[in-house]
Design a protein around this motif. Structure first.
Motif, PDB file in Angstrom:
ATOM      1  N   ALA A 122       0.838  -1.247  -0.007  1.00 28.44           N
ATOM      2  CA  ALA A 122       0.176  -0.114  -0.090  1.00 28.44           C
ATOM      3  C   ALA A 122       0.766   1.195  -0.112  1.00 28.44           C
ATOM      4  O   ALA A 122       2.089   1.158   0.498  1.00 28.44           O
ATOM      5  N   VAL A 126      -1.562   5.623   2.933  1.00 30.13           N
ATOM      6  CA  VAL A 126      -2.630   4.341   3.584  1.00 30.13           C
ATOM      7  C   VAL A 126      -2.117   3.670   4.437  1.00 30.13           C
ATOM      8  O   VAL A 126      -2.869   3.374   5.558  1.00 30.13           O
ATOM      9  N   TYR A 130      -3.972   3.614   8.234  1.00 29.84           N
ATOM     10  CA  TYR A 130      -4.105   2.147   8.837  1.00 29.84           C
ATOM     11  C   TYR A 130      -3.471   2.313  10.526  1.00 29.84           C
ATOM     12  O   TYR A 130      -4.315   1.886  11.405  1.00 29.84           O
TER      13      TYR A 130
END
Length: 138
Positions: A122, A126, A130
């Motif tokens: 990713a 991102v 997360y």
């Protein structure tokens, strides 16, 4: 392995580590033709196998080459790079005497520098999001 995104397992870890490497010839001289690049790929594939790495993709132009390498966490990328450049330089000099004119001065095919970039997975934004959203115990 068939995909660059394949997850590999080690004795105590699960990993998917890929690096994009770029090597440039000394003084950016246009050295390579197709026959040289074909042989370089074979040599570099063999070196990668010695390090338990996989050369996923290889291509190049007259004065540089690109490699996509899948490597285990026990491999120090700098050691792999040194071996790839050293072995390929030595073998190319032995197998293609016509390249000797590009080895003048320091007797090196490659520039001392290189590019190494991590790839796959990713995007950083991102991943940061997360990690920020993890439920930390109170």
């Amino acid at each position: 392995m068939t995909e660059a995104s394949s997850v590999r397992t080690g004795r105590h870890c699960v990993f998917a580590l890929h690096a994009h490497l770029v090597f440039v010839t000394k003084f950016r001289h246009r050295v390579f033709g197709d026959r040289h690049l074909v042989r370089l790929e074979e040599i570099m594939r063999s070196v990668c196998a010695d390090f338990e790495c996989e050369l996923v993709e290889f291509n190049g132009e007259g004065e540089h080459v690109h490699l996509l390498v899948n490597f285990p966490p026990k491999v120090a990328l700098a050691r792999l790079v040194n071996s790839l450049k050293g072995v390929s330089s030595r073998r190319m000099r032995q197998e293609f005497p016509d390249l000797v004119r590009h080895y003048y001065q320091a007797n090196r095919l490659w520039s001392a520098s290189y590019f190494a970039g991590s790839v796959g997975g990713a995007p950083l934004t991102v991943l940061r999001q997360y990690i920020e959203q993890q439920n930390r115990p109170g």
